[in-house]
Design an enzyme around this catalytic site. Structure first.
Site, PDB file in Angstrom:
ATOM      1  N   CYS A 109      -0.500   4.079   2.215  1.00 25.20           N
ATOM      2  CA  CYS A 109      -0.280   3.906   3.659  1.00 25.20           C
ATOM      3  C   CYS A 109       1.186   4.168   4.025  1.00 25.20           C
ATOM      4  CB  CYS A 109      -0.611   2.485   4.098  1.00 25.20           C
ATOM      5  SG  CYS A 109      -2.055   1.776   3.349  1.00 25.20           S
ATOM      6  N   ASP A 110       2.109   3.688   3.195  1.00 30.03           N
ATOM      7  CA  ASP A 110       3.513   3.640   3.614  1.00 30.03           C
ATOM      8  C   ASP A 110       4.464   4.528   2.809  1.00 30.03           C
ATOM      9  OD1 ASP A 110       2.724   1.645   5.395  1.00 30.03           O
ATOM     10  OD2 ASP A 110       3.030   0.079   3.902  1.00 30.03           O
ATOM     11  N   CYS A 161       0.827  -1.206   0.000  1.00 26.69           N
ATOM     12  CA  CYS A 161       0.000   0.000   0.000  1.00 26.69           C
ATOM     13  C   CYS A 161       0.862   1.257   0.000  1.00 26.69           C
ATOM     14  CB  CYS A 161      -0.919  -0.014   1.218  1.00 26.69           C
ATOM     15  SG  CYS A 161      -1.918   1.467   1.346  1.00 26.69           S
TER      16      CYS A 161
END
Ligand code: NAP
Length: 309
Positions: free
Chosen positions: A134-135, A131
């Site tokens: 997300c990261d 992701c």
């Protein structure tokens, strides 16, 4: 006793909740471990009708939840571990609690597929991720070369998003054309920070000994040539598999694990309905999942009405 329990809180789940709530069925939504589902991990959603400027995936899901709750839907943060669909009312176990339900709508969605190569699992969260939203902004990825694996819309979206952070984004794809929609593919290939690596497979993620990602081993699938590509992160975006494990043996699925509806959205078990990506390996769009959630809600409502006659 619940009239309707919805398992999953993505587009399908919250739309089913909205419709069953407006039918005064006070649905209980068991959110799963990722409330809001996969869409919360994307950045801008540009193809959900009604948002000409696009909408942030997390915001869209939060709005869907609020809309359903406004009409009486209830959310419970819980992961369903076990279901018993042998007799009605159905029994579900979520985080150790028992929930009884007259009808169930399965909207468990799909999860990211893994490459299955050495180093991938051991280096997950140490440079291997599924992701970018997300990261991607983590300090370890800033101004570093990064690898995205895949050739679909997700891979293109991840690669484009990562150009904000990485020094260069290598898009490793096993063929020489992208599967992504034309507009996404064009946008991706025009981006000067994205370098496609065609006809190539990642065969190993390095370096487990250093306990962080330092490179990937590549194999050219046409020539057989092997190489090492230095990178600080590997973003795997090679599609999804359905989250249907807990229904095995009770709900009919195809070979690939996707649930097969029997009549409308009803599964082989009368009273259990299905909607969204866990039953769809063809369209897999936010809007089709939402549409299926609506259909499942209407089917569940009619099923309950027929039972009470
Ligand atoms: P996808 O369309 O199934 O694409 C998966 C990609 O990964 C393909 O290019 C495939 O290669 C490759 N792949 C699969 N297994 C692999 C493996 N073991 N090793 C290496 N490569 C592998 O999945 P997706 O990109 O996640 O998209 C899923 C659905 O969501 C699609 O319907 C897509 O349109 C939609 N989506 C839409 C948007 C958007 O419109 N904003 C964003 C994201 C996703 P091949 O091409 O060779 O099969």
């Amino acid at each position: 006793m619940e009239k309707v329990v919805i398992i999953g809180s993505g587009c399908a789940g919250w739309t089913a909740a909205l419709y069953t709530a407006r039918a005064n069925l006070s649905p209980l939504v068991l959110t799963g471990k990722h409330p809001g589902g996969l869409l919360t991990t994307t950045s801008i959603v540009e193809n959900f009708p009604g948002f000409p400027e696009g909408v942030d995936g997390f915001e869209l899901m939060t709005r869907m939840q609020k809309q359903a709750e406004r009409f009486g839907a209830r959310a419970s943060f819980g992961l369903v571990e076990k279901v018993d669909f042998a007799k009605r009312p159905f029994t579900l176990r979520a985080d150790g609690e028992t929930v009884m339900a007259e009808t169930v709508i399965i909207a468990t969605g799909a999860s990211h597929k893994h490459l299955g190569v050495p180093g991938e699992n051991l280096l997950e969260t140490k440079g291997v991720t599924y992701c970018a939203t997300c990261d991607g902004a983590l300090p370890c990825f800033r101004n570093q070369p990064l690898v995205v694996v895949g050739g679909g819309d997700s891979a293109c979206e991840e690669a484009t998003y990562l150009t904000r952070f990485g020094s260069i984004i290598h898009l490793v794809h096993r063929r020489d054309t992208l599967r992504a929609s034309k507009i996404m593919a064009e946008r991706t290939l025009e981006n000067p920070k994205i370098k496609p690596v065609w006809d190539s497979a990642v065969t190993e993620v390095l370096d487990v000994k250093q306990d962080k990602v330092t490179a990937v081993k590549l194999k050219n699938l046409k020539t057989g040539a092997e190489s090492v590509l230095n990178c600080a992160g590997v973003f795997v975006a090679i599609g999804h598999g359905p989250n249907t494990e807990i229904f095995k043996g009770q709900i009919e699925t195809g070979e690939n694990g996707y649930i097969i509806p029997k009549q409308g959205t009803m599964t082989n078990v009368p009273g259990v309905f299905v909607a969204g990506d866990c039953a769809d390996h063809v369209y897999r769009q936010a809007i089709t999942a939402a549409g299926a959630g609506c259909a499942a809600a209407i089917d569940a409502e009619r099923f309950l009405a027929a039972q009470n006659q």
